[in-house]
Design a protein around this motif. Structure first.
Motif, PDB file in Angstrom:
ATOM      1  N   MET A 712      14.753   6.393  -3.808  1.00 25.10           N
ATOM      2  CA  MET A 712      14.256   7.142  -4.260  1.00 25.10           C
ATOM      3  C   MET A 712      12.932   7.418  -4.131  1.00 25.10           C
ATOM      4  SD  MET A 712      15.203   7.771  -7.389  1.00 25.10           S
ATOM      5  CE  MET A 712      15.917   8.153  -8.942  1.00 25.10           C
ATOM      6  N   PRO A 713      12.139   8.529  -3.422  1.00 20.02           N
ATOM      7  CA  PRO A 713      11.134   8.298  -2.370  1.00 20.02           C
ATOM      8  C   PRO A 713       9.672   7.660  -2.474  1.00 20.02           C
ATOM      9  CG  PRO A 713      12.244  10.591  -2.583  1.00 20.02           C
ATOM     10  CD  PRO A 713      12.929   9.744  -3.724  1.00 20.02           C
ATOM     11  N   LEU A 714       9.622   7.702  -3.625  1.00 18.30           N
ATOM     12  CA  LEU A 714       8.732   7.158  -4.254  1.00 18.30           C
ATOM     13  C   LEU A 714       8.226   5.155  -4.279  1.00 18.30           C
ATOM     14  CD1 LEU A 714       5.620   6.776  -6.113  1.00 18.30           C
ATOM     15  CD2 LEU A 714       7.474   5.876  -8.085  1.00 18.30           C
ATOM     16  N   ARG A 715       8.832   4.486  -3.984  1.00 16.69           N
ATOM     17  CA  ARG A 715       9.052   3.609  -3.687  1.00 16.69           C
ATOM     18  C   ARG A 715       8.929   2.710  -2.494  1.00 16.69           C
ATOM     19  NH1 ARG A 715      15.035   0.551  -5.459  1.00 16.69           N
ATOM     20  NH2 ARG A 715      13.742  -0.688  -4.277  1.00 16.69           N
ATOM     21  N   ARG A 716       8.749   4.063  -1.652  1.00 16.90           N
ATOM     22  CA  ARG A 716       8.863   4.276   0.223  1.00 16.90           C
ATOM     23  C   ARG A 716       7.850   5.027   0.350  1.00 16.90           C
ATOM     24  NH1 ARG A 716      13.877   4.228  -0.727  1.00 16.90           N
ATOM     25  NH2 ARG A 716      15.339   3.018  -0.236  1.00 16.90           N
ATOM     26  N   THR A 717       6.621   5.070  -0.720  1.00 20.00           N
ATOM     27  CA  THR A 717       5.187   5.349  -0.504  1.00 20.00           C
ATOM     28  C   THR A 717       4.136   4.375   0.064  1.00 20.00           C
ATOM     29  OG1 THR A 717       4.751   5.611  -2.609  1.00 20.00           O
ATOM     30  CG2 THR A 717       5.070   7.038  -1.528  1.00 20.00           C
ATOM     31  N   ASP A 718       2.678   4.583   0.609  1.00 17.30           N
ATOM     32  CA  ASP A 718       1.730   3.173   1.050  1.00 17.30           C
ATOM     33  C   ASP A 718       1.433   2.322  -0.017  1.00 17.30           C
ATOM     34  OD1 ASP A 718       2.208   3.336   3.895  1.00 17.30           O
ATOM     35  OD2 ASP A 718       0.376   5.027   3.780  1.00 17.30           O
ATOM     36  N   ARG A 719       1.371   3.140  -1.303  1.00 14.81           N
ATOM     37  CA  ARG A 719       1.179   2.725  -2.276  1.00 14.81           C
ATOM     38  C   ARG A 719       1.794   2.020  -2.830  1.00 14.81           C
ATOM     39  NH1 ARG A 719       1.864   4.356  -7.881  1.00 14.81           N
ATOM     40  NH2 ARG A 719       0.973   4.702  -9.066  1.00 14.81           N
ATOM     41  N   LEU A 720       3.366   2.129  -2.918  1.00 15.41           N
ATOM     42  CA  LEU A 720       4.478   0.941  -3.178  1.00 15.41           C
ATOM     43  C   LEU A 720       4.899  -0.150  -2.473  1.00 15.41           C
ATOM     44  CD1 LEU A 720       3.902   3.270  -5.642  1.00 15.41           C
ATOM     45  CD2 LEU A 720       7.053   2.643  -6.429  1.00 15.41           C
ATOM     46  N   ALA A 721       5.110   0.625  -1.220  1.00 19.90           N
ATOM     47  CA  ALA A 721       5.991  -0.315  -0.246  1.00 19.90           C
ATOM     48  C   ALA A 721       4.817  -1.119   0.002  1.00 19.90           C
ATOM     49  CB  ALA A 721       6.764   0.899   0.808  1.00 19.90           C
ATOM     50  N   GLY A 722       3.732  -0.239   0.484  1.00 15.40           N
ATOM     51  CA  GLY A 722       2.307  -0.767   1.220  1.00 15.40           C
ATOM     52  C   GLY A 722       1.986  -1.911   0.535  1.00 15.40           C
ATOM     53  N   GLN A 723       1.011  -1.943  -0.658  1.00 12.54           N
ATOM     54  CA  GLN A 723       0.833  -2.351  -1.861  1.00 12.54           C
ATOM     55  C   GLN A 723       1.305  -4.047  -2.060  1.00 12.54           C
ATOM     56  OE1 GLN A 723      -1.983  -0.625  -4.220  1.00 12.54           O
ATOM     57  NE2 GLN A 723      -1.970   1.203  -2.969  1.00 12.54           N
ATOM     58  N   GLY A 724       2.835  -3.175  -2.788  1.00 14.40           N
ATOM     59  CA  GLY A 724       3.635  -4.307  -3.589  1.00 14.40           C
ATOM     60  C   GLY A 724       4.078  -5.181  -2.277  1.00 14.40           C
ATOM     61  N   GLY A 725       4.434  -4.665  -1.119  1.00 10.35           N
ATOM     62  CA  GLY A 725       5.223  -5.022  -0.082  1.00 10.35           C
ATOM     63  C   GLY A 725       4.438  -6.321   0.385  1.00 10.35           C
ATOM     64  N   ILE A 726       4.070  -6.703   0.200  1.00  9.75           N
ATOM     65  CA  ILE A 726       2.150  -7.699   1.696  1.00  9.75           C
ATOM     66  C   ILE A 726       3.398  -8.732   1.900  1.00  9.75           C
ATOM     67  CG2 ILE A 726       0.654  -7.050  -0.206  1.00  9.75           C
ATOM     68  CD1 ILE A 726       1.518 -10.480  -2.132  1.00  9.75           C
ATOM     69  N   THR A 727       4.867  -9.179   1.917  1.00 10.18           N
ATOM     70  CA  THR A 727       5.654 -10.203   2.608  1.00 10.18           C
ATOM     71  C   THR A 727       6.351  -9.163   3.620  1.00 10.18           C
ATOM     72  OG1 THR A 727       7.086 -11.238   0.990  1.00 10.18           O
ATOM     73  CG2 THR A 727       5.655 -11.790   1.797  1.00 10.18           C
ATOM     74  N   PRO A 728       7.028  -9.408   4.236  1.00 14.05           N
ATOM     75  CA  PRO A 728       7.731  -8.286   5.078  1.00 14.05           C
ATOM     76  C   PRO A 728       9.185  -8.420   4.406  1.00 14.05           C
ATOM     77  CG  PRO A 728       7.313 -10.101   6.930  1.00 14.05           C
ATOM     78  CD  PRO A 728       6.501 -10.287   5.575  1.00 14.05           C
ATOM     79  N   GLU A 729       9.379  -9.679   3.585  1.00 17.17           N
ATOM     80  CA  GLU A 729      10.963  -9.699   2.425  1.00 17.17           C
ATOM     81  C   GLU A 729      10.615  -8.497   1.262  1.00 17.17           C
ATOM     82  OE1 GLU A 729      10.544 -13.481   4.633  1.00 17.17           O
ATOM     83  OE2 GLU A 729       9.632 -12.321   3.377  1.00 17.17           O
TER      84      GLU A 729
END
Length: 820
Positions: A712-729
């Motif tokens: 899904m392209p949406l989850r790989r944007t800065d808004r989701l992956a960048g803001q939501g993925g605050i840890t490497p995991e």
């Protein structure tokens, strides 16, 4: 005696055909899936031994140039029944035609019963006068000769999708030189493995044709498919693990002690094709075809209005979210009040609501009208050069709306936007149809949304084919014009006036195709060819609008999808070995998708547009048919490739209630992701033995490897992956693509044929997945949703679980067919 038997058979054929047409008027309609039993086991009614080829003449170079799709023929049945996008391409990249009219898979079975021959064209190859497509396609044609055994009656029993089926077909000569072919296919029963899955379907049709004295030919074809199918839904791995059932289906539940499925497809889409062929000159002929499809598709689903979702596998109802022991115990014990839809409870809550429905069963309806006029001129300049040229005009008109199927014990609902009732800002703009406010909806009424998507297409084409004894050259050129627009039939209060009602702006495209082929026959048995293709096609109409249900706003950066492809093939034909090897590469640019979803980061429903999608496929396909001995045959096929995204597409997210920007111009980290549902390694083999007394055995095996879930392209944007993925995991959870386990299956079949003076009887038994392995995922796709996890004052984000479906265990298919 034989004549009397044939006469009785013709009468029975007429009665059966009439009965099937009568059934069309009373069976509920539904959409047939592409996975009918022709793909389940395509040879059950025509088992026969292929004779050995012993000729070694040097007179026929053209025979080896035929574009037979050996890899496709040998893998359609033998590969594991998992999601298979050949060469990583979507099904829309294929083109299936009859006399220039595009065909859906739902008509294939009846075309075969009516005597049509099919030529499957691999990759960039295509049949005469057939628009090339990167994914190839199938060309159907009706031969001029008559079958030696023109009648067929068969019955079949299965434990997958349905229990019982029958087919009948026949061809007769009528007075005046007319020829009539008629057939019918009937299926009924429930799946014996997956609860809630069933099929009730009948497809009937006829073809009336005549050839006149001066060479003119007229034919009329009519096929009517009517079906109702209970569907199976995907779900999360947690639900499978809790129930201990890889075939768990959350779509059904008990109502008054009986199983009822909430997801049912109903279809009735008749096809009519009229064709006229006439010679205009000694070397030129005109083939004029008019085809039309008209009917309805319906897909039911539960609706809930200011209430909790009734779907049992919603993440909020699973133990991982609730965290209580009682819920986990109920799931582990397979309590149907937790694991399935509780229809009785939905009805009880409706009766307590004072007349207004809290839950209801809705139909999402698509009313189709698709008409095509195809004119093809064929000029034989000489014995080497053939020119084909003409034009095509097509109108595709699809009206979409919701219709109330069952109020589940309630009296009515009000046609308002139920999702905005508690909204502080937009709670006063509730009307779905502002021109008919607060309309009471009862069973059978249309509500919610109502709009039409119209695509108009016209193209001119030119094809030149040159053949010498050894050389083959072909050139295809086509240029067209397409227009797409939406017309809203409701005025949505959120988007008043022309924002939702009436025509949208018209989007225009100029699709084109250029294809060139050159081939050389080194000997009558060795042939090599090279094909190049470049094309541009009109996007799907639904992908051009952010929210086609009730919004005329179009995607701003709408472009035609471009494809560039090359294919090199080598073919060997011999008395004991046929071999084919193909190298291919396909680059697709400017693809686009639109979706509607609930955005967990902004707490609003949103409309998503993904533009600039680019994919690249490259690989090799190999296939061989080895006639080991007079009664032994071995077929082998394999492919290896890379199918991946090569560009980071642009993601735009708008609020569904006011078109305000939630995220614009964000890049998705899709570059390097694999195309989902496309195994990058495949292998298949089948060993066949044909006995002297009509016995035969097939043993086949298939493998599909390097499979990945749909990204899904949406989850790989800065808004989701960048803001939501605050840890490497957490970042890896958003951006890494899950690989599915490799699939391996083993199948076997046994058949016996009895020959009589002018007829034959064949009994065939097929066992699929002999190993009984049901731990192989059919496919999986990533979720658009994001889950919040609170830990003290901190909030963490993680993607929702991937959803899967799994293969069926061992299944059987028994066929008894009689040809005479």
């Amino acid at each position: 005696m034989q004549q009397a038997f044939r006469h009785i058979s013709r009468i029975l054929l007429g009665l059966l055909t009439t009965a099937c047409f009568d059934t069309l008027s009373i069976l509920p309609a539904a959409a047939q899936s592409c996975s009918d039993d022709e793909y389940y086991y395509p040879y059950a009614e025509r088992e026969e031994r292929r004779p050995l080829l012993t000729s070694d003449t040097t007179l026929f170079y053209r025979a080896v140039q035929g574009a037979e799709d050996l890899y496709g023929r040998y893998t359609d049945f033998a590969l594991p029944p998992v999601a298979l996008r050949r060469r990583g391409l979507d099904y829309t990249s294929e083109r299936n035609t009859l006399s220039g009219i595009g065909l859906s898979y739902r008509y294939f079975t009846l075309l075969r019963l009516l005597g049509a021959e099919e030529n499957r064209n691999p990759g960039l190859q295509s049949g005469p006068g057939m628009t090339p497509a990167p994914g190839g396609g199938t060309l159907f044609r009706f031969p001029e000769g008559e079958a030696l055994q023109p009648y067929l009656v068969s019955v079949r029993f299965a434990d997958r999708n349905y229990c019982f089926g029958t087919r009948v077909s026949g061809t007769v000569r009528l007075p005046g030189g007319w020829r009539l072919a008629a057939g019918a296919d009937f299926r009924t029963g429930r799946d014996l493995h997956v609860e809630g899955v069933f099929t009730n379907a009948v497809t009937a049709g006829f073809r009336l044709s005549r050839t006149f004295d001066r060479g003119d030919a007229l034919s009329l074809l009519c096929i009517v498919p009517v079906s109702m199918q209970g569907m199976r839904l995907s779900t999360s791995e947690e639900a499978f693990a809790l129930t201990g059932d890889r075939l768990y289906n959350p779509a059904w539940g008990f109502q008054n002690g009986r199983v009822r499925n909430s997801r049912v497809r109903r279809e009735m889409l008749p096809l009519t094709v009229a064709a006229w062929e006439t010679p205009l000159a000694p070397s030129t002929a005109l083939h004029l075809t008019l085809g039309a499809t008209a009917g309805k598709n319906r897909y039911s689903s539960l609706g809930w209005y200011d209430a909790r979702t009734p779907m049992p596998d919603n993440y909020r109802y699973l133990p991982s979210h609730t965290g209580d022991r009682a819920t986990e115990t109920a799931w582990l014990s397979n309590d149907p009040h937790y694991t399935q839809i509780d229809w009785d409870e939905l009805i009880r809550q409706n009766r307590m609501a004072g007349g207004h429905a809290v839950y209801a069963l809705e139909d999402r309806v698509e009313r189709c009208w698709d008409a095509t006029l195809h004119a093809l001129f064929t000029t034989e300049v000489d014995r080497r050069l053939t020119l084909r040229y003409g034009a095509e005009v097509r109108l595709d008109d699809r009206r979409h709306y919701k219709e109330m199927r069952d109020l589940l014990g309630a009296d009515h609902i009000v046609d308002i936007d139920q999702y905005l009732i508690d909204d502080d800002t937009y709670g006063t703009l509730l009307q779905n149809d502002l021109r008919h406010p607060d309309r009471m909806i009862r069973a059978g009424d249309r509500f919610g949304y109502d709009y039409t998507l119209t695509t108009r297409h016209a193209q001119a084409f030119f094809e030149a084919n040159y053949r010498s004894d050894r050389f083959l050259g072909a050139l295809w050129l086509s240029l067209g014009h397409s227009s797409v627009n939406r017309r809203g039939h409701y005025e949505k209060e959120l988007f008043p006036g022309s924002q939702s009602c009436g025509p949208s702006r018209t989007l225009r495209f100029a699709p084109w195709t250029v294809r060139a082929t050159a081939g050389w026959s080194f000997t009558p048995r060795h042939y090599a060819s090279l094909t190049l293709l470049a094309s541009s096609r009109t996007p799907e109409a639904s992908d051009l609008f952010y929210q086609p249900l009730y919004n005329n706003r179009t995607v701003g950066d709408a472009r035609a999808e471009r494809s560039f492809a090359a294919e090199a093939a080598y073919r060997l034909t011999g008395p004991r070995v046929d071999f084919e090897a193909t190298l291919f590469t396909v680059l697709t640019l400017d693809g686009m998708q639109t979706r509607r979803y609930y955005d967990d980061m902004s707490y609003v429903y949103c409309d998503l547009a993904v533009t600039g999608i680019g994919t690249w496929s490259c690989g090799v396909e190999l296939a061989a048919d080895i006639r080991l001995a007079d009664r032994w045959e071995l077929t082998l096929a394999a492919s290896a490739g890379r199918y991946r995204y090569v560009r980071d597409p642009v993601v735009t997210v708008l609020s569904d209630v006011d078109n305000t920007t939630v995220d614009r111009g964000s890049r998705s980290r899709m570059g390097g992701c694999a195309v989902g549902g496309a195994p990058q390694l495949t292998a298949a083999g089948e060993l066949s033995w044909f006995g002297r007394r009509g016995w035969g055995v097939h043993l086949s095996t298939g493998y599909a490897g390097r499979r990945f879930v749909e990204p899904m392209p949406l989850r790989r944007t800065d808004r989701l992956a960048g803001q939501g993925g605050i840890t490497p995991e957490a970042f890896a959870a958003f951006t890494c693509q899950e690989r599915l386990p490799d699939a391996f299956t083993l199948d076997g079949s046994l058949f016996k044929t009895f020959w009589f003076s002018h007829s034959r009887l064949t009994v065939s038994l097929l066992l699929k997945n002999l190993l009984g392995d049901s731990d192989i995922p059919y496919n999986g796709y990533e979720s658009l949703r994001v889950r919040r996890i609170s830990a003290g004052d901190a909030t963490f984000y993680t993607p929702h679980a991937t959803r899967y479906t799994y293969l069926l265990p061992r299944t059987f298919y028994l066929t008894i067919s009689y040809r005479f």
